[in-house]
Design an enzyme around this catalytic site. Sequence first.
Site, PDB file in Angstrom:
ATOM      1  N   LYS A 183       6.885  11.197   8.138  1.00 22.41           N
ATOM      2  CA  LYS A 183       5.666  11.960   7.806  1.00 22.41           C
ATOM      3  C   LYS A 183       4.623  10.961   7.314  1.00 22.41           C
ATOM      4  O   LYS A 183       4.606  10.584   6.142  1.00 22.41           O
ATOM      5  CB  LYS A 183       5.986  12.993   6.716  1.00 22.41           C
ATOM      6  CG  LYS A 183       5.129  14.238   6.761  1.00 22.41           C
ATOM      7  CD  LYS A 183       3.641  14.006   6.583  1.00 22.41           C
ATOM      8  CE  LYS A 183       3.223  13.755   5.163  1.00 22.41           C
ATOM      9  NZ  LYS A 183       1.785  13.423   5.052  1.00 22.41           N
TER      10      LYS A 183
ATOM     11  N   GLU B 188       8.164   4.098  -4.102  1.00 21.69           N
ATOM     12  CA  GLU B 188       7.279   2.933  -4.290  1.00 21.69           C
ATOM     13  C   GLU B 188       5.922   3.490  -4.680  1.00 21.69           C
ATOM     14  O   GLU B 188       5.220   4.054  -3.842  1.00 21.69           O
ATOM     15  CB  GLU B 188       7.158   2.133  -2.990  1.00 21.69           C
ATOM     16  CG  GLU B 188       8.460   1.584  -2.459  1.00 21.69           C
ATOM     17  CD  GLU B 188       8.995   0.427  -3.260  1.00 21.69           C
ATOM     18  OE1 GLU B 188       8.300  -0.061  -4.176  1.00 21.69           O
ATOM     19  OE2 GLU B 188      10.132   0.017  -2.999  1.00 21.69           O
TER      20      GLU B 188
ATOM     21  N   CYS C 284      -1.148  -1.807  -3.402  1.00 18.60           N
ATOM     22  CA  CYS C 284      -0.470  -1.390  -4.635  1.00 18.60           C
ATOM     23  C   CYS C 284      -0.258  -2.546  -5.596  1.00 18.60           C
ATOM     24  O   CYS C 284      -0.254  -2.367  -6.797  1.00 18.60           O
ATOM     25  CB  CYS C 284       0.851  -0.733  -4.286  1.00 18.60           C
ATOM     26  SG  CYS C 284       1.813  -1.745  -3.161  1.00 18.60           S
TER      27      CYS C 284
ATOM     28  N   GLU D  75      -5.471   3.174 -11.975  1.00 22.59           N
ATOM     29  CA  GLU D  75      -5.418   2.511 -10.680  1.00 22.59           C
ATOM     30  C   GLU D  75      -6.705   2.845  -9.910  1.00 22.59           C
ATOM     31  O   GLU D  75      -6.964   4.004  -9.616  1.00 22.59           O
ATOM     32  CB  GLU D  75      -4.198   3.007  -9.907  1.00 22.59           C
ATOM     33  CG  GLU D  75      -3.884   2.155  -8.712  1.00 22.59           C
ATOM     34  CD  GLU D  75      -2.697   2.673  -7.916  1.00 22.59           C
ATOM     35  OE1 GLU D  75      -2.539   3.894  -7.807  1.00 22.59           O
ATOM     36  OE2 GLU D  75      -1.946   1.834  -7.391  1.00 22.59           O
TER      37      GLU D  75
HETATM   38  P1  NAD Z   1      -0.675   9.884  -1.811  1.00 21.30           P
HETATM   39  O1  NAD Z   1       0.304  10.049  -2.891  1.00 21.30           O
HETATM   40  O2  NAD Z   1      -1.920  10.651  -1.843  1.00 21.30           O
HETATM   41  O3  NAD Z   1      -0.036  10.189  -0.388  1.00 21.30           O
HETATM   42  C1  NAD Z   1       1.105   9.509   0.081  1.00 21.30           C
HETATM   43  C2  NAD Z   1       1.870  10.410   1.027  1.00 21.30           C
HETATM   44  O4  NAD Z   1       2.394  11.514   0.303  1.00 21.30           O
HETATM   45  C3  NAD Z   1       1.024  10.995   2.159  1.00 21.30           C
HETATM   46  O5  NAD Z   1       1.786  10.977   3.346  1.00 21.30           O
HETATM   47  C4  NAD Z   1       0.772  12.416   1.679  1.00 21.30           C
HETATM   48  O6  NAD Z   1       0.521  13.334   2.713  1.00 21.30           O
HETATM   49  C5  NAD Z   1       2.086  12.722   0.996  1.00 21.30           C
HETATM   50  N1  NAD Z   1       2.041  13.823   0.031  1.00 21.30           N
HETATM   51  C6  NAD Z   1       0.967  14.327  -0.628  1.00 21.30           C
HETATM   52  N2  NAD Z   1       1.352  15.352  -1.433  1.00 21.30           N
HETATM   53  C7  NAD Z   1       2.701  15.477  -1.283  1.00 21.30           C
HETATM   54  C8  NAD Z   1       3.688  16.335  -1.855  1.00 21.30           C
HETATM   55  N3  NAD Z   1       3.366  17.258  -2.752  1.00 21.30           N
HETATM   56  N4  NAD Z   1       4.967  16.165  -1.499  1.00 21.30           N
HETATM   57  C9  NAD Z   1       5.318  15.203  -0.606  1.00 21.30           C
HETATM   58  N5  NAD Z   1       4.436  14.375  -0.016  1.00 21.30           N
HETATM   59  C10 NAD Z   1       3.139  14.516  -0.350  1.00 21.30           C
HETATM   60  O7  NAD Z   1      -0.923   8.309  -1.802  1.00 21.30           O
HETATM   61  P2  NAD Z   1      -2.014   7.539  -0.962  1.00 21.30           P
HETATM   62  O8  NAD Z   1      -3.325   7.882  -1.595  1.00 21.30           O
HETATM   63  O9  NAD Z   1      -1.795   7.761   0.499  1.00 21.30           O
HETATM   64  O10 NAD Z   1      -1.651   6.007  -1.233  1.00 21.30           O
HETATM   65  C11 NAD Z   1      -2.152   5.302  -2.311  1.00 21.30           C
HETATM   66  C12 NAD Z   1      -1.096   5.166  -3.384  1.00 21.30           C
HETATM   67  O11 NAD Z   1       0.071   4.577  -2.842  1.00 21.30           O
HETATM   68  C13 NAD Z   1      -1.515   4.275  -4.509  1.00 21.30           C
HETATM   69  O12 NAD Z   1      -1.152   4.846  -5.739  1.00 21.30           O
HETATM   70  C14 NAD Z   1      -0.723   3.007  -4.274  1.00 21.30           C
HETATM   71  O13 NAD Z   1      -0.505   2.222  -5.412  1.00 21.30           O
HETATM   72  C15 NAD Z   1       0.532   3.526  -3.684  1.00 21.30           C
HETATM   73  N6  NAD Z   1       1.203   2.495  -2.887  1.00 21.30           N
HETATM   74  C16 NAD Z   1       2.345   1.914  -3.392  1.00 21.30           C
HETATM   75  C17 NAD Z   1       2.986   0.913  -2.685  1.00 21.30           C
HETATM   76  C18 NAD Z   1       4.239   0.251  -3.238  1.00 21.30           C
HETATM   77  O14 NAD Z   1       4.872  -0.512  -2.522  1.00 21.30           O
HETATM   78  N7  NAD Z   1       4.604   0.505  -4.481  1.00 21.30           N
HETATM   79  C19 NAD Z   1       2.479   0.498  -1.451  1.00 21.30           C
HETATM   80  C20 NAD Z   1       1.324   1.120  -0.976  1.00 21.30           C
HETATM   81  C21 NAD Z   1       0.702   2.123  -1.694  1.00 21.30           C
END
Ligand code: NAD
Length: 481
Positions: free
Chosen positions: A174, A249, A283, A380
């Site tokens: 997804k 992550e 991240c 962040e």
């Molecule tokens: P997000 O949490 O908005 O979305 C991530 C994913 O989760 C998407 O596919 C989204 O559709 C899905 N999602 C949203 N609501 C959900 C729910 N209730 N249940 C299950 N899935 C759901 O994150 P983003 O804005 O796409 O990405 C940015 C974030 O990701 C930042 O906080 C960043 O630090 C983090 N990030 C972490 C790493 C790491 O390795 N630790 C790497 C990249 C990004």
Amino acid sequence: MATKLYIDGDWIDGDSEPFDSYDPAEGRVFEQVSQASSQQVDEAVAAARAAFGSSAWRDLLPVQRAALLFRLADLIDQHAEELAALETRDQGQPLEISRTVSVRGAAEHFRYYAGWVTKIEGSTSPVSFPDTLHYTRKEPIGVNALITPWNFPLMILAWKLAPALATGNTVVIKPSEVTSLSSVRLVELAAQAGFPAGVVNLVTGGGETGALLSAHRDVDHLSYTGSTAVGKLITKASAESNLKRLTLELGGKAPSIIAADADIDAAVAGNLAGGLLNSGQVCAAYTRFYVDKRREQEFVEKLARGVSTMVLGAGLDPSSQLGPLVSEKHLNHVQRLVEVGRAEGAELVTGGRVADREGYFFQPTVFAGVQDSMTVVHEEIFGPVLSVLSYDGPDELESLIARANDTEYGLAATVWTKDIATAQRLANGIRAGAVFVNMPPIPDMAAPWGGYKASGWGREMGPQAIDAYTETKAVWLNYGY
Ligand code: NAD
């Protein structure tokens, strides 16, 4: 026509309303993406379950499974330019980043884990029972949901998909609704590589689609990368459904410590690379800079000079060094936090505004004179915003460690010094999953990746990812019976 879902070896339309994908450099829609219905999510999970138990997948010899992963890596290489252009158009990152970090990085992941397939070993244990052989087997967990974010969609999917398949699991992918396209293309290549029907499934959609997978009782393990807030929702959904295993992550707020003896030019170059890669939408991006007071002014001047010479532009333009932010919503989020920084008294040295051009561009920004209590130090931002703080010198090392650790996150950190003792003390004292000394935060498939504290659970990459996608079974064999 919208992209399609991939369920049990078939490409099908989503039953829910398709949604738009934007080119962030232009701020215009350029593709429609299918949205899976709740029933289609169930069908994808059922297909993955059936494939997990099928002889077409379960009975493949390790060398045969490895060959599929090698084939997928070769297909990524063969379509590298096309994939890179697609990632840049959809996500915004400069083409060179797409080529190297995203596409080459993805192919390398599949090759690295293809190599692991024939090396997943158990162990024997000297149990204190007579005539008993005790050994362990590493078995695939089963059906895995892979939920990815929008910042490096292709590469982060590869972080998850490669070890999941290497260990004999089946998956339902997804991707983020903001950047689904490279994942769709990768799944087409996986189908072409010859993975049996149902082993790899794809359901595109938004948070609701992700929530259906998190609450699904027939998903055994969910690997998620994204925000800490959604990570908490997933944890709750897992607890309230079937206690599926979780790899999380999450967010980060990496500190960068610049000691008085650091080579400031190298530190500025490394911190620009570490802070502004993918316009800071990383991240592990370096975001808060603790500089020894004796070098603070020089560091701020050189950092600001470096930032202001960076070329902002569409990722497909080869002269661009900084692409757009991924969406209008995210642009507004970055702008809001920069305004909060100014209102709280941070000194704006350069940038600070939405760029005056089409698309979602934000000027790279440097704040100086930042205080520990300010919002820009704790929240962040996930954008091109660098905040400079200072410290009083070597005597302050212990309190500096405490300041660096004063965050809910613990993903990455960096130290810039020529003194091995300073580097070692800080590396030991900082509570983060990765500490980089004199280098930007670039992950490598051979090294574990993951966070302390609210930055996540578990580790991806390296041998650790093999553990994340397997259960350890203990077999007790009484041969005296
Ligand atoms: P997000 O949490 O908005 O979305 C991530 C994913 O989760 C998407 O596919 C989204 O559709 C899905 N999602 C949203 N609501 C959900 C729910 N209730 N249940 C299950 N899935 C759901 O994150 P983003 O804005 O796409 O990405 C940015 C974030 O990701 C930042 O906080 C960043 O630090 C983090 N990030 C972490 C790493 C790491 O390795 N630790 C790497 C990249 C990004």
